[in-house]
Design an enzyme around this catalytic site. Sequence first.
Site, PDB file in Angstrom:
ATOM      1  CD  GLN A   1     117.411 -48.132 -39.384  1.00  0.00           C
ATOM      2  OE1 GLN A   1     116.975 -47.236 -38.679  1.00  0.00           O
ATOM      3  NE2 GLN A   1     116.614 -48.854 -40.161  1.00  0.00           N
TER       4      GLN A   1
ATOM      5  CE  LYS B   1     113.880 -45.009 -38.062  1.00  0.00           C
ATOM      6  NZ  LYS B   1     114.434 -46.360 -37.958  1.00  0.00           N
TER       7      LYS B   1
ATOM      8  CG  ASP C   1     112.671 -49.635 -33.339  1.00  0.00           C
ATOM      9  OD1 ASP C   1     111.879 -48.830 -33.882  1.00  0.00           O
ATOM     10  OD2 ASP C   1     113.869 -49.751 -33.661  1.00  0.00           O
TER      11      ASP C   1
END
Length: 298
Positions: free
Chosen positions: A98, A54, A121
């Site tokens: 994460q 990322k 997200d």
Amino acid sequence: MTATLLDGRATAQQIQEEIKVKVAAFTDATGNQPVLAAVLVGEDPASAVYVRNKERACKKVGIESQLHRLSADISTEKLIDLVTSLNNDPRVSGILVQLPLPKQIDSQKVLDLIDPAKDVDAFHPTNVGLLSQGRPRFLPCTPHGVLQVLHRYEISISGKLTAIIGRSDIVGKPLAMLMGAKSSHLGADSCNSTVTLCHSRTPNLAEITRQADIVVAAIGVPKFVTAEMVKEGAVVVDVGINRTEDGLCGDVDFEPLRHVASHITPVPGGVGPLTVTMLLENTLMAARLQAETKVATG
Ligand code: NAP
């Protein structure tokens, strides 16, 4: 029949070129680079790889990335302090925590705390609610990646029967909402599918998948979808990423299915690169939203 490969890497590259141009225009216009703050707790090697990918992708398109590393034994309270400070930092456009988090952490509590306007997200209940009402703010990255790869290969899903195997909050469930929606930002060919959402309690699963024009596998079981489960000429999208002794593989038995499907995504190089790319798009969108809010509130 040999299926056309749906090349996720090439598609991601193409979309990233487009995002790069938009990021440069945003940065020129506002004097601010979009910033993605990633939070990595513990030493899980797979999570570390995902975060590194990322960061690299951010760099490629001109998005600044911050990495906040915390030790595996951290408390929920400490993580909440960090997320709160990122929420309040005007320089931070998007926040990603994460997953998975260590067992002692209340993951839901942490995710629910992320400012919905920075929730790149798209896991926050507000963003899930907006999506379910057909007016999404951020699109969840993996489902959006699936829509994008079909769109870029000019595969219409409208009026088609889709079987999605897997009903997780991250992949299957939001993908079913997007594919079955009445409209899509990608146009009339990227919605209005009739979706059957399958799971571990679905009886006669193969009967359902054999009727489908599009089969999406998001299960987490290596090579679960066999050639006998798919009708000739169907489109097969493999979301699965499984680490096996023989290396990475998907949820689809790729080789035999290549001779049954009309189109198929490989693993690796299918949906994975698109997931990262859609995160970049959401970060740019978050930066834009914050710039607009700043203008509106003076
Ligand atoms: P998950 O939360 O573990 O959900 C798995 C789903 O598969 C569940 O709905 C489960 O049913 C269903 N399932 C399990 N065994 C089944 C069976 N025998 N028959 C039918 N359904 C079955 O997984 P996830 O987070 O959605 O991830 C799925 C896969 O995608 C994993 O390999 C993951 O690594 C991968 N993934 C890839 C990306 C990417 O960017 N490419 C992103 C996210 C995830 P129940 O609900 O009944 O338990």
